[in-house]
Design an enzyme around this catalytic site. Structure first.
Site, PDB file in Angstrom:
ATOM      1  CD  GLU A  64      -9.049  -9.108  -3.454  1.00  0.00           C
ATOM      2  OE1 GLU A  64      -7.856  -9.404  -3.238  1.00  0.00           O
ATOM      3  OE2 GLU A  64      -9.861  -8.871  -2.538  1.00  0.00           O
ATOM      4  CG  HIS A  88      -5.436  -6.089  -0.281  1.00  0.00           C
ATOM      5  ND1 HIS A  88      -6.669  -6.095   0.301  1.00  0.00           N
ATOM      6  CD2 HIS A  88      -5.491  -7.007  -1.290  1.00  0.00           C
ATOM      7  CE1 HIS A  88      -7.450  -6.971  -0.329  1.00  0.00           C
ATOM      8  NE2 HIS A  88      -6.762  -7.530  -1.305  1.00  0.00           N
ATOM      9  CE  LYS A 115      -4.041  -1.969   2.397  1.00  0.00           C
ATOM     10  NZ  LYS A 115      -4.912  -1.782   3.581  1.00  0.00           N
ATOM     11  CE1 TYR A 136      -9.395  -2.730   0.401  1.00  0.00           C
ATOM     12  CE2 TYR A 136      -8.616  -0.786  -0.761  1.00  0.00           C
ATOM     13  CZ  TYR A 136      -8.378  -1.875   0.068  1.00  0.00           C
ATOM     14  OH  TYR A 136      -7.111  -2.099   0.563  1.00  0.00           O
TER      15      TYR A 136
HETATM   16  P1  IDP Z   1      -8.031  -6.385   5.689  1.00  0.00           P
HETATM   17  O1  IDP Z   1      -7.145  -5.441   4.885  1.00  0.00           O
HETATM   18  O2  IDP Z   1      -7.325  -6.886   6.907  1.00  0.00           O
HETATM   19  O3  IDP Z   1      -8.623  -7.481   4.854  1.00  0.00           O
HETATM   20  P2  IDP Z   1     -10.683  -5.164   5.689  1.00  0.00           P
HETATM   21  O4  IDP Z   1     -11.660  -5.306   6.814  1.00  0.00           O
HETATM   22  O5  IDP Z   1     -10.957  -5.924   4.426  1.00  0.00           O
HETATM   23  O6  IDP Z   1      -9.231  -5.512   6.272  1.00  0.00           O
HETATM   24  O7  IDP Z   1     -10.578  -3.616   5.364  1.00  0.00           O
HETATM   25  C1  IDP Z   1      -9.907  -3.177   4.195  1.00  0.00           C
HETATM   26  C2  IDP Z   1      -9.023  -2.015   4.538  1.00  0.00           C
HETATM   27  O8  IDP Z   1      -9.842  -0.908   4.928  1.00  0.00           O
HETATM   28  C3  IDP Z   1      -8.095  -2.238   5.735  1.00  0.00           C
HETATM   29  O9  IDP Z   1      -6.897  -2.905   5.388  1.00  0.00           O
HETATM   30  C4  IDP Z   1      -7.836  -0.819   6.189  1.00  0.00           C
HETATM   31  O10 IDP Z   1      -6.845  -0.204   5.364  1.00  0.00           O
HETATM   32  C5  IDP Z   1      -9.168  -0.138   5.923  1.00  0.00           C
HETATM   33  N1  IDP Z   1     -10.027  -0.108   7.114  1.00  0.00           N
HETATM   34  C6  IDP Z   1     -10.716  -1.147   7.642  1.00  0.00           C
HETATM   35  N2  IDP Z   1     -11.429  -0.765   8.714  1.00  0.00           N
HETATM   36  C7  IDP Z   1     -11.175   0.571   8.859  1.00  0.00           C
HETATM   37  C8  IDP Z   1     -11.632   1.563   9.787  1.00  0.00           C
HETATM   38  O11 IDP Z   1     -12.437   1.308  10.709  1.00  0.00           O
HETATM   39  N3  IDP Z   1     -11.143   2.831   9.600  1.00  0.00           N
HETATM   40  C9  IDP Z   1     -10.275   3.152   8.591  1.00  0.00           C
HETATM   41  N4  IDP Z   1      -9.834   2.247   7.701  1.00  0.00           N
HETATM   42  C10 IDP Z   1     -10.267   0.976   7.826  1.00  0.00           C
HETATM   43 MG    MG Z   2     -10.053  -7.432   3.320  1.00  0.00          MG
END
Ligand code: IDP
Ligand code: MG
Length: 148
Positions: free
Chosen positions: A126, A115, A9, A49
């Protein structure tokens, strides 16, 4: 063999951690079969996303992921999807275990460096957003030949 999408990222590139993160995954035995640097545009971020579209953090997430270049990688290996998720650590860097990328190097929930696809089905979807079939290489590493 599974394939999974990894994104290094914007925060990882800005903090000069791309090599460190890629190296951790390589050292785990995962094979790089595709890699490119790009800056995600709004449309690609929306697609990638899409599952988070209704979340309150969606706009912040899209702003962040499009803010500067990233490196997209397809890693291949046995149980690649779960192996990568374990190596990444949990989403909130503050809660991620030591020894994981996010636990050792991440800052917080949004600045979490990496990611990785969360299922085989999502991985395939993806990967096709970022790479054409011709950009994914089928080759044998010397190390695999020597070991097996
Ligand atoms: P992951 O990357 O661990 O799979 P996901 O729940 O899929 O997590 O969320 C995607 C991305 O969104 C996260 O990696 C993070 O960068 C961002 N994100 C997730 N939850 C939050 C939040 O509550 N606030 C700000 N950014 C968030
Ligand atoms: Mg995710």
């Amino acid at each position: 063999m599974e394939q999974s999408l990894v994104l290094i990222k914007p925060d990882a590139i800005q903090r000069c951690l791309a090599g460190e993160i890629i190296s951790r995954l390589e050292k785990k035995g995962l094979k790089i079969v595709a890699m490119k640097m790009l800056q995600m545009d709004y449309a690609l971020a929306q697609h990638h996303y899409a599952v988070h579209k209704s979340k309150p953090f969606f706009a912040e997430l899209v702003d962040f992921i499009t803010s500067s270049p990233i490196i997209a990688i397809v890693f291949q290996g046995r149980s690649a999807v779960s192996l990568i998720r374990q190596t990444m650590g949990e989403t909130d860097s503050a809660k991620a275990s030591p020894g994981t990328v996010r636990g050792d190097l991440g800052i917080d929930l949004s600045h979490n460096l990496i990611h990785g696809s969360d299922s085989l089905e999502n991985a395939s979807q993806e990967i096709s957003l970022f790479f054409s079939d011709e950009e994914i290489y089928n080759y044998t590493r010397d190390i695999d030949r020597w070991i097996s």
